[in-house]
Motif scaffolding. Structure first.
Motif, mmCIF file in Angstrom:
data_model
loop_
_atom_site.group_PDB
_atom_site.id
_atom_site.type_symbol
_atom_site.label_atom_id
_atom_site.label_comp_id
_atom_site.label_asym_id
_atom_site.label_seq_id
_atom_site.Cartn_x
_atom_site.Cartn_y
_atom_site.Cartn_z
ATOM 1 N N UNK A 307 -13.348 26.752 19.871
ATOM 2 C CA UNK A 307 -13.870 25.414 19.576
ATOM 3 C C UNK A 307 -13.631 24.475 20.757
ATOM 4 N N UNK A 308 -14.578 23.590 20.957
ATOM 5 C CA UNK A 308 -14.464 22.545 21.985
ATOM 6 C C UNK A 308 -14.933 21.235 21.361
ATOM 7 N N UNK A 309 -14.086 20.232 21.394
ATOM 8 C CA UNK A 309 -14.435 18.919 20.842
ATOM 9 C C UNK A 309 -14.256 17.872 21.933
ATOM 10 N N UNK A 310 -15.286 17.020 22.103
ATOM 11 C CA UNK A 310 -15.220 15.979 23.134
ATOM 12 C C UNK A 310 -15.732 14.665 22.558
ATOM 13 N N UNK A 311 -15.057 13.588 22.927
ATOM 14 C CA UNK A 311 -15.471 12.265 22.500
ATOM 15 C C UNK A 311 -15.887 11.428 23.691
ATOM 16 N N UNK A 312 -16.867 10.564 23.466
ATOM 17 C CA UNK A 312 -17.406 9.756 24.554
ATOM 18 C C UNK A 312 -17.441 8.283 24.140
ATOM 19 N N UNK A 313 -17.235 7.429 25.118
ATOM 20 C CA UNK A 313 -17.347 5.984 24.922
ATOM 21 C C UNK A 313 -18.488 5.478 25.801
ATOM 22 N N UNK A 314 -18.687 4.183 25.814
ATOM 23 C CA UNK A 314 -19.793 3.626 26.594
ATOM 24 C C UNK A 314 -19.637 3.906 28.081
ATOM 25 N N UNK A 315 -18.381 4.137 28.522
ATOM 26 C CA UNK A 315 -18.134 4.392 29.942
ATOM 27 C C UNK A 315 -18.135 5.885 30.274
ATOM 28 N N UNK A 316 -18.340 6.743 29.271
ATOM 29 C CA UNK A 316 -18.363 8.178 29.524
ATOM 30 C C UNK A 316 -17.317 8.924 28.729
ATOM 31 N N UNK A 317 -16.824 10.029 29.306
ATOM 32 C CA UNK A 317 -15.867 10.881 28.595
ATOM 33 C C UNK A 317 -14.611 10.100 28.212
ATOM 34 N N UNK A 318 -14.170 10.292 26.958
ATOM 35 C CA UNK A 318 -13.020 9.538 26.454
ATOM 36 C C UNK A 318 -11.853 10.454 26.108
ATOM 37 N N UNK A 319 -12.123 11.520 25.351
ATOM 38 C CA UNK A 319 -11.056 12.446 24.942
ATOM 39 C C UNK A 319 -11.670 13.814 24.674
ATOM 40 N N UNK A 320 -10.818 14.815 24.546
ATOM 41 C CA UNK A 320 -11.341 16.134 24.230
ATOM 42 C C UNK A 320 -10.240 17.161 24.106
ATOM 43 N N UNK A 321 -10.618 18.314 23.592
ATOM 44 C CA UNK A 321 -9.659 19.407 23.433
ATOM 45 C C UNK A 321 -10.398 20.717 23.275
ATOM 46 N N UNK A 322 -9.692 21.791 23.584
ATOM 47 C CA UNK A 322 -10.198 23.148 23.375
ATOM 48 C C UNK A 322 -9.179 23.912 22.535
ATOM 49 N N UNK A 323 -9.686 24.785 21.694
ATOM 50 C CA UNK A 323 -8.793 25.623 20.894
ATOM 51 C C UNK A 323 -9.380 27.007 20.700
ATOM 52 N N UNK A 324 -8.530 28.007 20.724
ATOM 53 C CA UNK A 324 -8.981 29.382 20.470
ATOM 54 C C UNK A 324 -7.998 30.066 19.526
ATOM 55 N N UNK A 325 -8.554 30.933 18.707
ATOM 56 C CA UNK A 325 -7.724 31.748 17.816
ATOM 57 C C UNK A 325 -8.210 33.199 17.899
ATOM 58 N N UNK A 326 -7.274 34.095 18.152
ATOM 59 C CA UNK A 326 -7.563 35.524 18.107
ATOM 60 C C UNK A 326 -6.729 36.107 16.976
ATOM 61 N N UNK A 327 -7.362 36.894 16.138
ATOM 62 C CA UNK A 327 -6.631 37.446 14.994
ATOM 63 C C UNK A 327 -7.057 38.890 14.758
ATOM 64 N N UNK A 328 -6.065 39.751 14.630
ATOM 65 C CA UNK A 328 -6.312 41.142 14.264
ATOM 66 C C UNK A 328 -5.602 41.460 12.969
ATOM 67 N N UNK A 329 -6.261 42.219 12.100
ATOM 68 C CA UNK A 329 -5.680 42.527 10.791
ATOM 69 C C UNK A 329 -5.902 43.997 10.455
ATOM 70 N N UNK A 330 -4.920 44.552 9.793
ATOM 71 C CA UNK A 330 -5.083 45.886 9.199
ATOM 72 C C UNK A 330 -4.675 45.784 7.737
ATOM 73 N N UNK A 331 -5.551 46.282 6.866
ATOM 74 C CA UNK A 331 -5.309 46.216 5.429
ATOM 75 C C UNK A 331 -5.488 47.602 4.826
#
Length: 645
Positions: A307-331
């Motif tokens: 996921x990538x989330x970015x926020x912008x204001x009238x002057x341009x880029x304001x805030x943002x973040x990146x997140x990743x999740x890797x998951x392996x499962x055995x059932x």
């Protein structure tokens, strides 16, 4: 006889809730509550009938989504007992889902079995989820951490797109209407021999409307989604599944007035140029092998969320973040016993890594990660009239203290159609990275010293079915939960910048959930839901949790099934919210008035392949706010055409 059961259930479910085939006929009438097969309540991947489950669960099936002309999934969740929805203004605004008074980040969200919570934010924003042409939703209420680990304190929402074998064919729809709205969706699905596929895409764009009191700026959004699900069964004992999903939203939003000299300080005001984007890609691969005539089911799966989330204001880029999740499962799941009495033993191991990166200026922009190993054990006893289940999970986390959660539940039905059920469970929620390390210059600073939140609770319910075919069912459930070490936002002097901390006092929630569903004849169906909630944090009523929530839906169809009319009423009771309208940032408690939203939808099948439809939302033109100072939508009308062949 057990072979018959196992093979039958395997036909209904694959190895994980990610791709469980629930034998839903998307063209049939809506399911009756007890008929639904629930796949979220077990790590075995096999389903259990809702009327045998000890937990509280509600299913919104594909036909119901179509009858109510659902375009934004969070809207239809308002019809489920125990669920409260808060959207920041127009479509595209941040949308929180709370179950039984929990926080929005206490709800685990799965899409086709993939954990979709933003690893940085620690929760899933339902603003990004538009409806696929053929899908169903399971909402499992109460503590479920013993199956899924962190996040599942309030419950689990599992959004499942139907496979090509469950809902084959080609479908498309396009619509337009108020607020400059244009939307559409298409799906191609089918099965041939040992292979089936389903491809779908959707778009929803709107110019929006003003969300600030007295504002003039239209707050619009553009949402795009696409998904692919493929199953290949090269042999009777082997099944391979792949899922890929993409979503993107570009939405305007308004900020609060930060000018301390302004009379509107703290109120939402027109904020030209302010918007955000949220882009996400999810994937899952799974291999299932069965043995012992279907009694022993083993599944190895891997999934990711980016996921990538970015926020912008009238002057341009304001805030943002990146997140990743890797998951392996055995059932691994083994079923023993007879058709009348089945014992199911399940063991699972989950290996998970979450990484994040803060993109906001002046914040630490390096990458961090957290590893977690979860070990799950589950036992299920399923008979004709009763069931019992117990589960336990231990999580070994390299950032937080290790935790063990558990749950027991049971159900018993009398010959009179009366069913009793009860459950007790514990839950845990680890702090999100924004809680720990978030930073907004001068406004917010994270707290790396936060502890996980912990919960425990119980519930007891009774249901009554009527008639040999259960044409009507009514039920009620009492629930009671306690949360310790709750994370709250503090504003310590001298800067009064927001920062999270753990409560030293408990938060408590209890209430009643009730429902009624009836289909006395094929052309008429009623569904009612009601929730009474008392939720207290540090002795004070918690925000955005109405004491009363109710909904009523009825579908009337003509004798030839060509014309269908759906009437929806959604009542949101009075609630409190915090208003930051003081210059020292000490919150002021304000009251959000109650309101009723009335929707009317019509659908007419011109032929077997063409249908026209239309709906009016907020028919009475109700003025309302779900969040302080964010104005809700006014009356709106939409219409379109749907093709299926």
């Amino acid at each position: 006889m057990l072979k018959t059961i196992s093979i039958s259930m395997l036909a209904l479910a694959a190895a994980t809730p990610a791709f469980a085939e629930t034998a839903v006929d998307a063209n049939a009438v809506a399911e009756r509550p007890g008929d639904a097969i629930i796949v979220s309540a077990s790590r075995s991947g096999e389903g259990i009938a809702a009327d045998k489950l000890g937990a509280s669960v509600t299913v919104i099936d594909a036909q119901t989504l179509e009858d109510r002309q659902t375009r934004i999934i969070s809207d239809v969740l308002r019809d489920i007992p125990g669920v409260a929805v808060s959207r920041a203004g127009a479509i595209g605004g941040k949308t929180d889902i709370r179950i039984r008074g929990s926080e929005s980040n206490h709800v685990l969200v799965l899409i086709d079995g993939i954990e979709v919570a933003d690893p940085f934010q620690g929760e899933y924003d339902f603003a990004a989820l538009t409806a696929d042409p053929a899908a169903r939703i399971e909402v499992l209420r109460g503590q479920q951490s013993s199956l899924y680990g962190s996040d599942a304190i309030g419950g689990v929402i599992n959004y499942i797109t139907l496979s090509g074998r469950e809902a084959p064919g080609y479908r498309a729809r396009i619509e337009g209407g108020s607020f400059g709205t244009i939307g559409g969706a298409a799906r191609a699905a089918g099965a041939s021999g040992d292979f089936d596929y389903a491809l779908s895409g959707s778009y929803y764009g709107t110019s929006g409307y003003p969300t600030a009191r007295g504002g003039t700026r239209d707050v619009g959004s553009d949402s795009t989604g696409a998904s692919a699900k493929i199953n290949w069964t090269p042999g009777d004992a082997v099944k391979l599944t792949g899922v890929l999903r993409y979503s993107h939203i570009d939405a305007d939003t308004n900020n609060s007035d930060f000018d301390m000299t302004s009379p509107l300080f703290g109120y939402i005001v027109d904020s030209p140029g302010v918007r955000y984007t949220n882009k996400a890609l999810y994937g899952l691969l799974s291999a299932q092998v069965t043995a012992l005539d279907g009694r022993w089911v083993n599944t190895l799966s891997g999934q990711f969320a980016d996921t990538v989330r970015k926020g912008y204001a009238s002057y341009g880029f304001d805030y943002g973040d990146k997140g990743r999740r890797y998951k392996g499962s055995f059932t691994s799941s083994l079923s023993l016993g007879t058709e009348a009495l089945t014992h199911r033993l399940t063991a699972a191991v989950d290996l998970e890594r979450e990484t994040f990166q803060n993109l906001t200026n002046f914040a630490f922009q390096g990458k961090r990660h957290t590893d977690n190993i979860g070990l799950v054990g589950q036992y299920e006893l399923i008979g004709d009239a009763f069931s019992f289940g117990a589960s336990v999970r231990h999580d070994d986390n390299d950032r937080f203290d290790d935790t063990t959660t558990w749950r027991v539940q049971g159900s018993y039905r009398l010959p009179t159609g009366t069913r009793f059920r009860a459950a007790y469970g514990t839950g845990v929620k680890n702090p999100g990275y924004f809680d720990l390390y978030g930073y907004i210059d001068g406004q917010y600073i994270g707290n790396p010293g936060l502890k996980p939140e912990k919960s425990k609770g119980w519930e007891a319910g009774i249901e009554q079915s009527f008639g040999a075919d259960n044409w009507a069912t009514v039920g009620a459930t009492w629930f009671d939960s306690k949360l310790t070490d709750e994370i709250f936002i503090d504003y310590p002097p001298p800067t009064f910048a927001a920062t999270p901390a753990n409560r030293s006092t408990d938060s408590k929630q209890h209430g009643i959930e009730a429902f009624a569903s009836a289909q006395p004849i094929a052309q008429l169906r009623f569904d009612l839901a009601y929730t009474w909630l008392k939720s207290r944090e540090n002795g004070v009523a918690e925000v955005r949790r109405p004491k009363h929530i109710a909904s009523f839906n009825t579908v009337v169809t003509s004798a030839d099934q060509r014309l269908a009319a759906t009437l929806t009423l959604r009542y949101n009771g009075r609630a409190t919210d915090n208003a930051y309208i003081r210059t020292d940032y000490v919150p002021v408690s304000v009251s959000l008035k109650d309101y009723v939203l009335v929707n009317l939808a019509l659908d007419y099948k011109v032929s077997d392949t063409i249908a026209v439809f239309g709906r009016v939302e907020n028919l009475l033109g109700e003025d309302y706010e779900e969040i302080f100072s964010f104005v809700g939508s006014g009356r709106a009308a939409y219409g379109g055409v749907r093709l299926s062949f």
